[in-house]
Motif scaffolding. Structure first.
Motif, PDB file in Angstrom:
ATOM      1  N   THR A 136       0.984  -1.260  -0.055  1.00 39.58           N
ATOM      2  CA  THR A 136       0.038   0.135  -0.017  1.00 39.58           C
ATOM      3  C   THR A 136       0.921   1.238  -0.160  1.00 39.58           C
ATOM      4  N   GLY A 137       0.299   2.351  -0.584  1.00 39.65           N
ATOM      5  CA  GLY A 137       1.055   3.615  -0.807  1.00 39.65           C
ATOM      6  C   GLY A 137       1.600   3.579  -2.080  1.00 39.65           C
ATOM      7  N   ASP A 138       2.679   4.593  -2.075  1.00 45.25           N
ATOM      8  CA  ASP A 138       3.382   4.963  -3.488  1.00 45.25           C
ATOM      9  C   ASP A 138       4.117   3.539  -3.990  1.00 45.25           C
TER      10      ASP A 138
ATOM     11  N   THR B  99      -8.026  -2.078  -9.818  1.00 43.04           N
ATOM     12  CA  THR B  99      -9.314  -2.061  -9.324  1.00 43.04           C
ATOM     13  C   THR B  99      -9.529  -2.799  -8.058  1.00 43.04           C
ATOM     14  N   LEU B 100      -9.816  -2.432  -6.923  1.00 45.85           N
ATOM     15  CA  LEU B 100     -10.081  -3.442  -6.087  1.00 45.85           C
ATOM     16  C   LEU B 100     -11.549  -3.738  -5.566  1.00 45.85           C
TER      17      LEU B 100
ATOM     18  N   GLY C 147      -4.808  -5.996  -0.193  1.00 45.66           N
ATOM     19  CA  GLY C 147      -6.040  -6.634  -0.757  1.00 45.66           C
ATOM     20  C   GLY C 147      -5.809  -7.574  -2.035  1.00 45.66           C
ATOM     21  N   VAL C 148      -6.635  -8.038  -2.528  1.00 47.25           N
ATOM     22  CA  VAL C 148      -6.121  -8.705  -4.041  1.00 47.25           C
ATOM     23  C   VAL C 148      -6.934  -7.487  -5.017  1.00 47.25           C
TER      24      VAL C 148
ATOM     25  N   VAL D 246      -1.927  -6.998  -2.946  1.00 44.47           N
ATOM     26  CA  VAL D 246      -1.102  -5.880  -2.449  1.00 44.47           C
ATOM     27  C   VAL D 246      -1.006  -6.018  -0.767  1.00 44.47           C
ATOM     28  N   LEU D 247       0.254  -6.071  -0.511  1.00 37.90           N
ATOM     29  CA  LEU D 247       0.461  -6.152   0.897  1.00 37.90           C
ATOM     30  C   LEU D 247       0.129  -4.847   1.891  1.00 37.90           C
TER      31      LEU D 247
END
Length: 599
Positions: free
Chosen positions: A515-517, A542-543, A573-574, A597-598
């Motif tokens: 997460t983040g940049d 897209t989440l 999330g995925v 994405v962790l």
């Protein structure tokens, strides 16, 4: 069948990482990076051990010319790595590294990536990354593999049918046994000769190169093929015990079949297991996790396949060639044997599917998963045909016997001394009833249908064993593991259609995949594995679970690769990543992949 399907659903629901076919987990330098100074070496790390060739690396300069490199070897003695040293005078620009290694399961794996020294080249020159796969060599290799599977199934299955079902007259089975033995010999020699060009991706004309053939004979796949060849002479001696005629007593015939004495049975089983091991030790079961269990499962799966499908061919041979037809009790014995073989196939097949797929998405989103589904459908059709044959067998067993049952001595009719009088012809043998003949014709047709479907199943199995099992990007990143507590970048390869049957690949790196940049880099490869220039490349994230997106990555063409310095992903999330590649001024293609994405 229902139990097998239920087990597949339960096991795949909690499937772990797939294991087979080496997957590239990291490169040093990283793909698409820009270095201030030229690196001293290039190092690749894979998810499993790999075999190296003299030409495993091709390093191409910005103009597409090959760079002279040092010897190829493993980094620090680790079998899952590949390393090549570079000269110290690399100039400024973008360099392409094309690599080709051999997985622990004997299948070649290849790819390419880029790095830049100083700054990326302004315009990417067309580069030749070397051969990926020669179509003729690949076709010949696949044909030889299929023939070897088919011959082994006929060889082992016919011998098992003779020993377990004990037909009164096994002489018609000698011809398919001899044909299977010679076919296995020829296909094994062909695989041994084609091994070097198959690994190198070159044409079959290079098959008889002495140096390449010598390297093959010392490699693990080559040694296993030599072991298979060494097993064929003792197998021929063992099969020579099969009677040529019926002019023997039942006791002598049984002794020669090798199926009733414990020593002969043990020898036959040992030869069959040894033959099956030459496949299991060279393919998917030999690499990844749970290797001992996977090897055992693979051997049992191969032997059960041979007993069922090879025995089916033996039964069909007797039904078509033997006169009289085999007794119903022989067919009933094979029916029980086939049922046991199918049970073993279901159990081992479920385990292998769980081990090879690794995720629900791979079942429909990978070539391996789609081939597996096709095989399951074909096996279901085969089991349906087998059920019809089983009903014909039951009807045949319950039909009134028109001829003496096996082992029963026919009733003798008193005759005068010197034989019957000329006026009285000898009593004729009772003809078979029309009902029994109809039942045998029905059984013959259903067994023939089984044999045809079985040949198709073997063809799909041959392709399946040469197809990389399904993996997700998450599993590949997990195989690499974190280094010094830093999570590696997420790397995803998305194939796309260019036109007709041609397919390219866009390789997307999301760094650090949290997460983040994040920084985004994308490289487009053509059907031959070389860098490809496309008019436009777009990425959207897209989440779905949180109704976030689509978030557009503002990619810029850097001359040879595309990148975006900043992409902000706010939640873990995925995510669904959609890549849109414009392949011409009017045509574009979009493909989606799911990435994790962790936090």
């Amino acid at each position: 069948m229902l139990l097998g399907a239920l087990l597949v659903l339960l096991l795949l629901g909690g499937a772990g990482p797939a294991s087979a076919h080496a997957a590239l987990t990291s490169t040093d330098p990283e793909d698409g990076t820009v270095l201030q100074r030229a690196p001293a070496r290039v190092t690749l790390t894979f998810s499993e051990s790999v075999g190296l060739r003299d030409d495993s690396f091709r390093v191409l300069d910005p103009g597409g010319h090959r760079v002279r490199t040092g010897e190829t070897g493993h980094a620090d003695g680790r079998a899952e790595t590949a390393r090549v040293t570079l000269p110290g005078e690399l100039g400024e620009g973008t360099y392409t590294v094309a690599w080709r290694v051999v997985s622990a399961d004997s299948h070649p794996v290849s790819g390419a990536f880029t790095f830049s020294v100083g700054k990326p080249s302004q315009a990417a020159a067309p580069v030749d990354t070397g051969p990926t796969e020669d179509p003729l060599t690949a076709a010949l290799h696949k044909i030889a593999r299929y023939l070897s599977y088919l011959a082994a199934a006929l060889l082992v299955g016919t011998a098992a049918f003779t020993a377990l079902c004990r037909p009164p007259d096994p002489a018609p089975l000698r011809r398919p046994l001899v044909a299977a033995w010679w076919t296995l010999l020829a296909s094994t020699v062909a695989l041994l000769v084609l091994r070097a060009p198959y690994e190198a991706g070159t044409g079959p004309s290079t098959a008889l190169d002495p140096a390449a053939l010598g390297d093959t004979l010392t490699s693990r796949p080559g040694v296993l093929l030599l072991v298979r060849l060494a097993l064929l002479p003792p197998i021929a001696l063992y099969l020579a015990r099969t009677p040529r005629t019926t002019r023997t007593t039942p006791a002598a015939r049984t002794a020669r079949l090798g199926g009733r004495t414990p020593l002969a049975a043990a020898v036959g089983v040992a030869l069959a297991v040894g033959l099956a091991l030459t496949w299991a030790a060279a393919e998917h079961a030999s690499a990844g996790t749970q290797v001992p269990v996977a090897m055992t499962s693979a051997v049992l799966h191969l032997l059960a396949t041979a007993v069922w499908l090879g025995g089916l061919a033996a039964l069909l041979t007797l039904l078509l060639a033997a006169r009289p037809s085999p007794p119903a009790v022989v067919v009933a014995r094979f029916s029980r044997t086939a049922f046991a073989a199918v049970t073993v196939l279901v159990v081992t097949g479920v385990y292998q599917a769980w081990r090879g797929l690794g995720s629900w998405q791979a079942l429909t989103g990978s070539t391996y998963g789609r081939l597996l589904l096709a095989k399951v459908v074909l096996v279901a059709v085969l089991l349906g045909a087998a059920a019809v044959s089983r009903r014909w067998t039951s009807a045949l067993l319950s039909a009134p016997a028109a001829v003496p049952a096996p082992g029963r001595v026919p009733e003798r009719v008193p005759q005068p001394v010197g034989g019957p009088s000329p006026e009285e012809p000898p009593p004729a043998r009772p003809p078979a009833s029309d009902g029994a003949s109809a039942l045998r014709r029905g059984l013959r047709r259903s067994v023939l249908a089984e044999a045809v479907v079985a040949a198709v199943v073997l063809a799909v199995t041959t392709v399946l064993t040469a197809t990389p099992p399904g993996r997700t990007a998450e599993e590949t990143a997990r195989a690499a593991g974190p280094a010094d507590g830093v999570q590696p970048a997420s790397v995803t390869a998305i194939p796309f259609e260019i036109g007709g049957t041609a397919r390219g690949t866009v390789q997307i790196t999301l760094d650090p995949g949290r997460t983040g940049d994040n920084a985004v880099q994308a490289v487009v490869f053509g059907p031959d594995g070389s860098l490809a220039a496309v008019p436009e490349l777009r990425l959207a994230f897209t989440l779905p679970g949180k109704d976030v997106g689509p978030l557009q990555a503002e990619l810029v063409d850097r001359g040879g690769y595309w990148s975006a310095n900043t992409l902000t992903l706010p939640l873990p999330g995925v995510w669904t990543m959609k890549a849109t590649v414009r392949v011409s001024e009017v045509d574009q293609v979009s493909e989606e992949r799911r990435i994790r994405v962790l936090p």
